[in-house]
Design an enzyme around this catalytic site. Sequence first.
Site, PDB file in Angstrom:
ATOM      1  N   ASP A 187     -30.860 -27.426  20.336  1.00 19.01           N
ATOM      2  CA  ASP A 187     -29.830 -27.358  21.374  1.00 19.01           C
ATOM      3  C   ASP A 187     -30.424 -27.184  22.767  1.00 19.01           C
ATOM      4  O   ASP A 187     -29.885 -26.470  23.612  1.00 19.01           O
ATOM      5  CB  ASP A 187     -28.831 -26.234  21.079  1.00 19.01           C
ATOM      6  CG  ASP A 187     -27.825 -26.624  19.999  1.00 19.01           C
ATOM      7  OD1 ASP A 187     -27.551 -27.830  19.870  1.00 19.01           O
ATOM      8  OD2 ASP A 187     -27.323 -25.737  19.290  1.00 19.01           O
ATOM      9  N   HIS A 188     -31.547 -27.853  23.004  1.00 21.35           N
ATOM     10  CA  HIS A 188     -32.174 -27.876  24.327  1.00 21.35           C
ATOM     11  C   HIS A 188     -32.283 -29.326  24.799  1.00 21.35           C
ATOM     12  O   HIS A 188     -33.300 -29.763  25.300  1.00 21.35           O
ATOM     13  CB  HIS A 188     -33.567 -27.242  24.275  1.00 21.35           C
ATOM     14  CG  HIS A 188     -33.576 -25.816  23.863  1.00 21.35           C
ATOM     15  ND1 HIS A 188     -34.723 -25.154  23.460  1.00 21.35           N
ATOM     16  CD2 HIS A 188     -32.578 -24.887  23.795  1.00 21.35           C
ATOM     17  CE1 HIS A 188     -34.426 -23.904  23.147  1.00 21.35           C
ATOM     18  NE2 HIS A 188     -33.140 -23.723  23.349  1.00 21.35           N
ATOM     19  N   GLN A 189     -31.213 -30.076  24.658  1.00 18.32           N
ATOM     20  CA  GLN A 189     -31.248 -31.503  24.990  1.00 18.32           C
ATOM     21  C   GLN A 189     -31.310 -31.718  26.502  1.00 18.32           C
ATOM     22  O   GLN A 189     -30.671 -30.991  27.265  1.00 18.32           O
ATOM     23  CB  GLN A 189     -30.019 -32.217  24.411  1.00 18.32           C
ATOM     24  CG  GLN A 189     -29.934 -32.156  22.903  1.00 18.32           C
ATOM     25  CD  GLN A 189     -29.170 -30.971  22.363  1.00 18.32           C
ATOM     26  OE1 GLN A 189     -28.564 -30.217  23.110  1.00 18.32           O
ATOM     27  NE2 GLN A 189     -29.179 -30.796  21.054  1.00 18.32           N
TER      28      GLN A 189
END
Length: 582
Positions: free
Chosen positions: A509-511
């Site tokens: 979830d670090h896009q």
Amino acid sequence: MFLGESLLKISSIASLTNFLSLVLHPRPVDPPEIFETPISNTYDYIVVGAGSAGSIVATRLSEDGANVLLLEAGGTDLVDERTQIPLMWFFLKGTATDWGYWTVPQKFSHRAMKNEKSYWARGKMIGGSSAMNAMGFVRGSRFDFEQWEREGATGWGYDKVLPYFKKLENAKLTDYGNCVTEFAFDVLHAVITENYKTINEGIGVTQSNIKNGTRCNSGNCYLRPALERQNLQVSLRSHVTKILFRKNKAVGVESVKDNKTIRVFAKKEVILSAGVIGSAQILLLSGIGPTEHLRQMNINVKSNLPVGKNMQDHLEFFLQYNINMSLNTNSENFATPRRILNYVFNKKGIFSGSGGDVDVFTHTCRKMNEGPNIQLTIIPTAYEKGAVEDPFLDLKEEVVKEHQKRVNSNSFQVILYILKPKSKGYMELVSTNPMDYPLLDPNYLSHKDDVKTFIKGIRFTRRLEKTSAWKSINATYIKHDTPNHCSEIEYDSDDYWECMLRHFTRRGDHQMGTCRMGSVNDPSSVVDPRLRVKGISSLRVVDASVMRTLTSGNINAPVMMIAEKASDMIKQDNNRVHYQYK
């Protein structure tokens, strides 16, 4: 008496959440009708997205008297109390405050998942993803930003961004000052980390954007203190569908609110802060993107730019360790009356943190002059039924059945990230309907080097099993392979770990990167170093999508830093006077 009886009746996470809703009554609320002011025809600035970056940009631009309209597709985060309680972050997935994206099936990873897809949680509310993430506050490495500048992102070297990190961490005219909280080691953390320094120096207590025991996201601690300004207007449920142009100048946006189409215009600039997916989708729908793709979608091409390309994310790999004593957090001791009362009355204890309180950073090749390439996060939480049956992980039924045999209330977990992945993905439109979710393909583990780095990280982690501290609690690694899912391969070989990675890694979830920053002549960039969309005037992008490469660690703090720095840039360029943060 009622309070005591209620505490004794808490038997599940769901009832715990309901209980916290009661004890935190009355819930925090926004002033009545604050978000329902009719939208005017024209503003100085239009900011799209009230998330990690957009709330900061709107707050900063309005502090000098400019008229600012902030459009947010979602609603207020205060509809769900769990957005305010730090430990409740992992219950927000799949709620109305989450966009809830799924990727396409992955070719090189996710093989233990039912559809080989990855679930991407993205905040759809005031505060955006900063209102539902794990609150890790990590600046990143000096070398990350030096690389950005070396590759053409002029002005983004570490010495140039450091003042904005400091400004963010000591924010003036907002409630964000002193927002960064550290949590003291508990007993398990103290034991686990005792020998780390014998093999590594990059260990520290996790810092989180938490203030006085509650989440301090960009909505709570930037935007809300500024809502009393008459020149700042926030409109919720306002889904921007495209940008309006006059020749090659952005002059406004079109949005849909409560099934009504609204057009509104900007005298100075339109700023997209809709996130790594939202900003790229709006640009594509507006004719800014790869010519071939836009023509396939029958969209008139306004500017040929690689929008949607260069998408990256940190991947996670979980390791389970069983121990011989009850030092951890599990379903039995998670919601004890003592812990709940400590939070209710003191805003302290387990509920005032994110659940992962120790981070380790290192380089597997000992090249610390290049910055770290792996991160370990220690989770003192047991691997139990809930982790196995997580619907957003979506493991295959046969895998779930096998893993249920291995759960242990006396265990802890280590999350391993690789920080500099070489695999790159992309996003594209699936239709010209702005309400349709785009195609997302992160292409996880498509580059062989990412597998090699992961394996080195696994071997680094397992060296800790030989330390006296880990031996003192009998920390024992528990295999997660199952029949037809790597169990047939020689255990502990490189082939075995590659198989495990391709089956069990999950999204971090670090896009970022879909509107990449770079020099004007860089064919891989969408925006220039001042975050202006190339070839289009009066249009910028300010959010995670502009990050050139992944930073070393959780990316929310760098995104907020980008918003602080961009706000100064916008003021400089539009006021045409020397403006500098001092």
